[in-house]
Enzyme design. Sequence first.
Site, PDB file in Angstrom:
ATOM      1  N   CYS A 213       0.834  -1.199   0.000  1.00 28.95           N
ATOM      2  CA  CYS A 213       0.000   0.000   0.000  1.00 28.95           C
ATOM      3  C   CYS A 213       0.872   1.253   0.000  1.00 28.95           C
ATOM      4  O   CYS A 213       0.996   1.950   1.006  1.00 28.95           O
ATOM      5  CB  CYS A 213      -0.959   0.033   1.173  1.00 28.95           C
ATOM      6  SG  CYS A 213      -2.170   1.385   1.046  1.00 28.95           S
ATOM      7  N   CYS A 393      -5.502   2.248  -5.823  1.00 28.76           N
ATOM      8  CA  CYS A 393      -5.345   2.944  -4.549  1.00 28.76           C
ATOM      9  C   CYS A 393      -6.390   4.045  -4.456  1.00 28.76           C
ATOM     10  O   CYS A 393      -6.329   5.011  -5.227  1.00 28.76           O
ATOM     11  CB  CYS A 393      -3.947   3.556  -4.450  1.00 28.76           C
ATOM     12  SG  CYS A 393      -3.713   4.640  -3.013  1.00 28.76           S
TER      13      CYS A 393
END
Length: 449
Positions: A213, A393
């Site tokens: 991430c 994302c």
Amino acid sequence: MPKNRTHASEPAGKLSRRQLIKLSAAGALAAAVPTTALLSPRQAAAIQSKARIVIVGAGAAGISLASRLSAAIDSPNITIIDSREAHYYQPGLTLVAVGAWKDVNKVIDRNDRYLPQSVRWVKDTVAAFNPDNNRVMTTGGQQIDYDYLMVATGVEVRYDLIEGMSTDLIGQNGIACVYDNPTHGAATARAVDELVERGGKALMTRPFTAIKCAGAPLKVTLLTEHRMREAGTRNRTEMHYISGEAGLFSQPDINKFLYSHMPVRGIPIRNRHELIAIEPGRKEATFRTPDGNITEDYDFIHVVPPMTAPAPVREGPLAWQEGPFTGWLEVDRHTLQHRRYPNVFGVGDVVGTPVGKTAASVKAQAPIAVANLLATIQGRSELPGRYNGYTSCPLITEKGKAILVEFDYELKMVPSFGFINPYEEHWVPWILKDKMLQAAYQAMLRGRV
């Protein structure tokens, strides 16, 4: 950047009933699946095979693989190896860390809720891989043989590579870290609360390595800044974003956006500054820079440690031995099959590919790896699945706003929804992140999307 694109029949910023139903049913994580028209195991006839399949890792990738394989094979012989019984919804840790999700239990689950009953679960940790003999060894002394191996170990968060850093420090003396469990998220939330109230000098870091991430350090920075503005305390804090890399984001359009957006919000940017040491007592951090080491004081520091593949992968025969992905699992970036051991496949954060350490990438990779494994088991000469590098994302810029960033190996935007501009802040990606993606994630674990 392109202007907001909308359908002719709807006003800008409005969604039709059909579009909202589409979002609510699955969300971007479930919808954006470039799987080259592969059938779900639940839509295809189960194959007959007694092959011994071993999956290493029971995180998002490993459980997704187990669910899909158990549905695709009649009376499967599947073993999954992982000592962890708890399952963490890691995409939610950012929201916990900045106080957007108050209940930390929202991100805590159990692996046994998702593992199929047909899968044998060895609650141990792999210590070494022996692919020449089709065997793995565990820390508990077991030797487990396989015909086919799927590696889904995730990453190792390397706090040990920052001198003076320890997980025990998170939540104390202004030290925060959103990675990699709910305890750290909750402790970070307390540190953020104190910063919002008292102010001070805040250093928001990002390491030089690939990380899971990659948007998380940015989200923590921008959400924390927004919280201070909401509280009316922004003028009390001097914020700096300090990255070990040369840029802010791998997708060039979003990288350009961030370079203009963050300074406007009073967050100056420094690149090629690698956090190498921390002195909690003195509240000092040392960075390695092209011009030598520098030490800075802080009142708050968000520490994002370097990340690597776990030691059994990076130090073993399955790793890339040279090149930009040295130490990560060596796979073909499109088929996810090991380049030297054709009975080995990899999925998730551990694979050595240019992009893709997100849950959205797992969602795209898992059906491809399963389809290609099944084709290998059946002796087919060509593998049907190809992974195009899809990753996603929801880049949260403040509470209530985000950019839904979706791109591929070529760093080209591949938006799932034509009514969401992939270059601009919008309320819909925030709703996806806050309200919808966890249900899609759980469906992914069960092999349903």
